[in-house]
Every structure is written in C-alpha cells, then in structure tokens.
Design a protein around this motif. Sequence first.
Motif: not given
Lengths: 516, 475, 96
Positions: A114-117, A121-122, A346-349
């Motif tokens: 599951t990447t969110c494009a 998260l690739s 999106l901080s957690r990435f």
Amino acid sequence: MHRKKKTVNTWFPEQSDFAGKDDILSLMDFTAVELGEKIKSGDVSVVDAAKDCLDAIEKSEKDICAFITRIDEKEVIRQAEEIQKKIDAGELSGPLAGVPVAIKDNICTEGIRTTCASRILSDFIPPYSATVVSKLQNEGALIVGKTNMDEFAMGSTTETSYFGVTKNPWNLNRVPGGSSGGSAAAVSAHQVTFALGSDTGGSIRQPCAYCGVTGIKPTYGSVSRNGLIAYGSSLEQIGPIAKDVRDCAVILEAIMGHDTKDSTSVKRKKPGLLSSLTEDITGVRIGVPRDYFNSGTDIQIKDAVLEAVKVLTKKGAVVEEFDLSLVEYAVPAYYIIASAEAGSNLSRFDGVKYGFRTKEYNDLHQMYKRTRSEGFGDEVKRRIMLGSFVLSAGYYDAYYMKALKSKALIKKAFDSAFEKYDVILGPVTPSVAPETGTSLKDPIKMYLGDIYTVSANLAGLPAISVPCGLDEEGMPIGLQLMGDCFNEKDVLKVAYAFEKTRDYQKSPAASGGKAV
Amino acid sequence: MKDYESVIGLEVHVELSTQTKIFCGCTTEFGGEPNTHTCPVCTGMPGALPVLNKQVVEHAIAVGLATNCEINRNCRFDRKNYFYPDNPQDYQISQLYEPICLNGFVDINADGEKKKIRIHEIHMEEDAGKLIHDENAALSYVDLNRSGVPLIEIVSEPDMRSAQEVIAYLEKLRTIIQYLGASDCKLQEGSMRADVNLSVRKAGTDSLGTRTEMKNLNSFKAISRAIAAETARQISIIEEGGNVIQETRRWDDNKEESFSMRSKEDAQDYRYFPEPDLPGIFISQKWIDEIKAFQPEFKDEKKERYISEYCIPEEDADIITDSKHLAGIFERTAVLCGEPKKVSNWLMVDTLRLLKEKSMDASDIKFSPENLAKLIKLTGSGIINSTVAKEVFEEIFEHDTDPDVYIKEHGLAQVNDESALRETIQKVIDENPQSVEDYRNGKEKAMGFLVGQTMKAMAGKANPGMVNNILKELL
Amino acid sequence: MSVLIDEKMLDHLGVLSKLELKEEERKKTCEDIGDMLKYIDKLNELDTEGVDPLVQIIPMENVFRQDKISNKNEKDKMLANAPQKKDGQYVVPRTI
C-alpha cells in the motif's frame, strides 16, 4: 468456461429496451450487482469473473495505467475458488460475493503493498487491513489490485503519483482526474466492476465526472476511516466508484456503519439505501445554486447540468434556483484545513518505522530531512510546508482559526439551504478532463477546479457524481447532487431517477477499441 | 547571592494506573521485551486511529477534583507536532486549548509554614517510547512499549521559592494521587516526573525573569541539586551582565550540571491544533458528582481524625497517613482490637523497620489487620509476652500468619502457672547465691540478672510481671 | 495580510517539516507557497467576527473505549517494515 455470451444488453436487467448497442464482451461489462446475481444464480462462476477481470486489466492496463499493484494471477484465481466454495456452501450470499474490486492505494490491505502512490511508502506492506477492506472481504468481494492516485491523495489529476500517470479511458491524452484517478479509470475502462476511492476535497466525484462513472462521497463519519492513510482527517471519507447508482447504493450499504476503531465514526442504524432506488421523485425539492454557474464554468457543462434540471423537473421534482453564498471561500478554507492536517498526518513518514529511508546521512535530523525530501514529491512537499506555515506561531489565528470560522459559516449556509431543499444540484467540475501535463503548471488554477466539490467535505455532506452527458469533444460531464448530512437516500433517489432517463455511456477503452 | 530569589513552577507528569494505553488496547504493564506491547495505533502505522480510554478521563477528573480544580466541561485533545524517534506519529496527542482541569491549588507545609501552590491546569496526554543508546555504535534503539501510556501533566503557577517547597509540593501531589489510586507515583520508575521551570529575580521585586526548563530529574535529590545549580548559574549570568536564554536544559545528575538542549533543528514551535481524530469530551455535572462520590478521605482530614478519634500522637498520625494502605491497616486493626496506640506502635516501630530492612514500600504490605489485632490481644491478655510478640509479628509481616495457630504450633504461650514459676525461680535462686547476695546488699542490677536467668530457663515464655513479683517475695 | 515567504521563512518551515529543498527548488517553492497564501488571503474578505470555529463537522462527544486489554504481542508485524532494526527494536542514528 460456462459463461453464456449475451447479445441482448442487460445493463439494466429490468429494462428490456436498454439502448446500448455493444455486445457484452466481458463479465466486467456488467455492473457489480448484475455480476453478483449471475454468480449467485450459478450462471457464471467466481473464477469466470476473476479471469475476465484479469483479462480486461491485461488488455487495457498498458494504455490506462490504473494500477500500482496487481495481485498475482494465481493468487486471484485461488481466492476466487475459495470464495466460490463459500458461496456453494451457503456461507456467502451477499450481492457482492465473488465480484472483483480494485482498492485505492491509500487504503491499507494486510499483506498487499500500500503505497499512497509515494516513494516514501513504495515498499510498505500494511500489518492490518482497513475496516472497509475487511468488510468487503467478509462480503466475498475479490480484491484484484491497488489503484493509482495522486501522491497521498493530493492532486486532481493522478499525475503526481510516483508510479506514473494514469490515462483517461475516454481519451488517453487526458487526465482521469484525481486523486482517485486509478479507481475511476479502472471502472470506466471496465477493468473491474467497481472500486473504492477516497474523497477529501472531491477526489471521488471529480475523477468520476472526468471518466464518466458514478461515485459517492458519504456523509462524514458514516464509513470508517480506520486504515485509510490520512490526508485531511476532518474532511475525508471512503466511498464507492461504480458504473451506476444501484451499485453505489449496494457497495455503500456494505462498507458503511459504526466502527469502534474510528472515534469519528457515527453510530446509526443501517439506512436501507436500496429502498431509495425508485424513480418516483415527485415533490422532491431540489435547489440549484446560482453561484455554481459562475463565469469560470464551461458553457457545455452549464448546458448539460441545466438539461438535467429539465429532466428532473419533468419527472416531478420541484426545482428552484437560489443563492447558496460563500462558494468562493470554500477552496481557500479547504486548502488551509487540509494542508494543516496533512502536514501533521504526514509527519510519521520519517524513515524510522516503515517505508523509505535515505541512503546517506550523518545524524538523525539529516536522516529525517533527506528521507522526507527524497521520499515525497513536489506537490506533497508544498502542502506540508503550507500546512506548517498556517499552524505556526503568529499565523495560527490568521489562517487556521480563520478557516475554521469560515467553515462554520459555510456549514450554516448549507444548513439553511437544506431547510428548503432535499437535494442541491450542480456541476461537479467547472471543466472537463484537461490534457495530461497541463494542470500542475498552475496550482492555483488546479485548486480552483475543486470549487464545487470541496464544500461537501467542509460541511460533511453526502454528494454523488453521476454522468450527465458528453461535451463536443466526447469527454464526459458530471452532475453533482448533495444532500444534508445522513441524507444519502434522497441523493441516491434523485441520482437513480436521473440515471434511468439516460443510456449508459461506455468509454472507448471499455468498448474494446482504443481511445484516441 | 542573598539578594536573589528563585521563582519556580513545576510541570509534573504522572503515569496513570490503567490496564491499557490511552488510545489503544495494548497493556501498560511495566517492562516486557521491547515492542511486545505495541499495535498499529501506538507505533504510528499509517491509517491507524486513536480511541480514548475512558478510565484516563476519570482519573484526570478525580485528580482535578482533589486538587481543587475547575473541571472543563467541554474539553478536547490537540496535536503537538515535533519530530523525535520516541514519538512514532511525530506528533503527540495532548491538550493545549481546552485542558480537562483548570485553576486549582494545593496547600503545602514547608519549613513549618503553610503555603498555597496554585495549579494552572491539568491535561491528559500520551507518553513517548524509550530510546536506548548504543555504547559502541552511533545508534539508538527505539522501544515503543511505553508509547501511548496515559499521562496527566499538572502545571503549577510559579509559586515556589525553594527546593523545600518544590519537594513539599511534589509529596503533596504524590500522596493525593496515590490516595486516589490514579498512579503509584514512583519517581525512580518514572511514573512521576517533574520538569522544573525556574527564573531568578532580585528579592522583593515582582517582575519575572527569563526562565529555563529543566528536564531529566529522577529523584528528589536530583531536583534539589538541579534547583541549586540552576539558581547559581542564572545569578552568575546576570551578575556578569549577561542574559538568561529561555531554553530547555537537561540535568545530568552524575556531573551535577545541566546542558542546553537547544539546536538549530529544534524550532520550539509545536503548531498545536485540535486533534481531528478525536471528538470532544463533555463532562456532565452528574459524571463529576459520581467521581466525587468515590473520592477517598485524603491524608490531611484523615490525620486530624486519627488524632482526635484514636488519640494517637500527631507524628504517628502524620506518618501512618502518608500511605493510604498503611492508614487502612491502622484503622481496621484499631477497630478490631480497640487499642489504637498499640496499633500505632506496631506500625511506627516494627513495621517501618521491616519495610526499611526489606526496602519495601508501605503499599507493599501484605498482612491483614485481623492478624495484627489478634497479636495485640494476645499480648494484652498476657498470653504471650513482648519478646515472643516481636517474633510472631515478623511471621505475620512476612507470611500473614495467624498468631493463634503459630503460637500453638511453636508452643510460645506465656507460662502463668504460679507453682511452675515458683519452682523454677527457687531453682534459679539456689543456683545463683552470689546474685542473691548482691541483691540483698542493694544491687538492683542483680534483680535483672535473676529475671533473665528465669526467662532463659522458661524459654522466654514466663510472664515477666509474675516473675518479678515472685522473685521479690522469695528474696 | 499578505505574508512574504522568503528564504528565512523557507528554512524555518524546512526545520518544522523536516524538509530540505534543493537549491534549484527553493525559489519556485517560495513563489508557489507565496501564491497559495495570496490566494488563501481571500478569506480575509469574510467577516468572521464572533463566529465560533467549527472543529468537528458531525456533533459527537464522549467516544470512549473501556479499559480492557485487547491487543496481543504483534511485535514482528509491527517491525516487519522497519528500514533498520535490531533485537526487536527500531534503529535510528544516535539521538544524544
């Protein structure tokens, strides 16, 4: 294969004079409900459906690029066989049992990437499934892949994906819209019978309008967000993208409901959406905001939407024009709130727990910065920074608080409109799908394309996009119907009645031919 | 140096006693292999959402009521945004705009003077994970077992002027919270942590100087030392004509100095905004009343009552009521045996000694009031003497043994049989003519020796009063 | 109120968001964010005096969980995606 090739079009089974001329070439040409019925009656098997789905994807995916991840063929067939066994054993009897589905790639699927494009998260394989995914799987739906989208759902064209650009099945030079562009394109190209999308500011409705399919954003809180990778938490909902209104009602009925894992999910009785699928709209009050037809809106879209007004009036609806007000403030308020939430979400990435981590770094902060700078695309970075700005010391009141207050006023405007009307009708977008590569150059213009869709997100309203015609270049136009919170029924009812007056418009890609 | 005074406010973090974390169903149990108490919510997995533990709200309300706070009837959570590896979402769910408790106070007693310390607010939040630093490599390891453990942060006004006041305030909070059962408040284990906000000013002035925030204070001693050191540091900066910088500093108790935690990567702008994933909390009067109804009698009232109702000395009452558990044992035992002073003595002397020897906490006491009450009755009625009683008490303390059974099994009952005693004493007199002689010549000490010999001969079980009387008579 | 996004502000936002733009991206990003803010400033036309901010669109309150353990040890699943791990822990560059 024991599937019967039909020469009589059974698009709407109860309507014998359905105007479609094409033969049914693939089981993916059916609606989800029709296919479900055929599987249930034993006309076709789940494996038949799975094979047709895989074939359909194989045939058009090179052109459309709707998918980021396709489930391995053997695995799909294995699951199809398992579902068939359960159907045969009477364990599965719902309308979606055995029906292939594609899931937008911001919805977590356990064991399926599951990447969110996004590059960041690739390689992310979720350790759990979103509640909607579990619900569909419990209904026996067959997941065949994860669809392309704008990176982290930020965009309106599906061009910001790390995994390439999705094409519009009506015209491969055009965008499919976004952010649920892959889901809308896959349904429009008849690669699957239905798909799930998510809608933060129009991300289901706008690609549906651009691709000539039907999709609904439910009332905020009616579908669980557990497992939806968050962009604008206070705005977004998961919803169905399908070929017609009945499918949307059936799928929505299947995925909605209270979830203890989402604190914003509402406890309500199942609304019984199928009962709203009647053509009788006598006396339904429809308001048409004059402010939804400003000079920025394409004349052909205006005409198509006003034509719909005439049709609905003829069917007995009471239609009236009115001034909704505040329409031009919805987009700025939306972008402040969505960016603020996105910046935080999106901080957690950060390259620590999952996802991409940069190769070279000397210390923690460099690792963070490089990971995020290399992992996120430009549009995402812009919105994160904007989000940081509107929340930062000294600007919070002027931007974020101002937006929350504006949101209150916008909500109030809708509240008074819904005192007078059951449904508000207007266009989905000011223009049809633009050509690929033209939108990102002018972000503000792109944001303005959301002008008619973001209000429903700010006010939490259910809103559907149904096809209402083609422009002179053959591109689809969408009609938007919005209802008051939790009034999905009236929205679906009017949409269904309207749909019944028209022929299904099949995209060139779905017709076996190559689009443009 | 005497011209200056330090102005101190405290941010006290208290880990609440709950079974599960604040936003997920993971256990809060201390210890455990790294990351074995984690799930998608407390590891910040994409798409995972928080769901609030009701017990956390109830503990927070209870602490607020006990510290004279107003309860914010409409409170909600906010996100505090900052990047750090122990903070898996890279934001902490906390409360800024609408904290649950506001405007409270507690009374403290420092250096014999009563003082009111105001509480600005109490808010709920989630704890961070733990970082372990590699000695050999430039690496840190992240364990998220503590991530999401519920905390309340109690923020005082800058009302304290000395380390003594700070410690009195912390002890006061600790007792209140322990009485409520909302936390065990152990500084060493980190279930109570205090950050010290300190500034200095010329004594007698009202304006506030620039303050610093001191973190990593793990004991009362560390707090005292850090306050002294920071006060001195700030005064010397000012004396040298410099300016104190507003910053967070980390106390190193081994080096006895603090270090600035500022870096250019730390912008100190947390961009708080309302947490969109959690609906608001409405706290009704009914709910508050229910929680109020469950509030225990707190230390101060209890202490006064023990003094007046049970007539025990103030010092005893003060120490016994330090622990709700110990106070409970006292009161129940006193009611059972009707001898409060004796109960108090057993607790103040033998119990405290054994706790100290075994480095136990009063809350760890396991024996039952019934057995202590029996012991006191056995002593009072002369069935056992005090020497035996001490031995039996250690048994009770250790194993909660029934003294009746123990005494029977070990044959420890006191000998009150006069003829048996006379026989033994006569023997002792016959065997110790020198001591008898000494006694008769007025040496009182000799009496003690003869009593001792008698007790020895009776294996410690003789009734000492009777032994004395019979000895005197025979001599 | 129109705010100029200059280099200094861009650096500040970079620290806050942990983003580091390449030299060639900086100018364009300043302009883009500046444009967005200019556009967003349209909201200032709206009189919001005395309006209560709307945080939650669907009025709900007191959504709670009971204090009961419901999760089991899923350490391996939680660590499966970690870019760097050791002995059941996530590994990061040394923090102090």
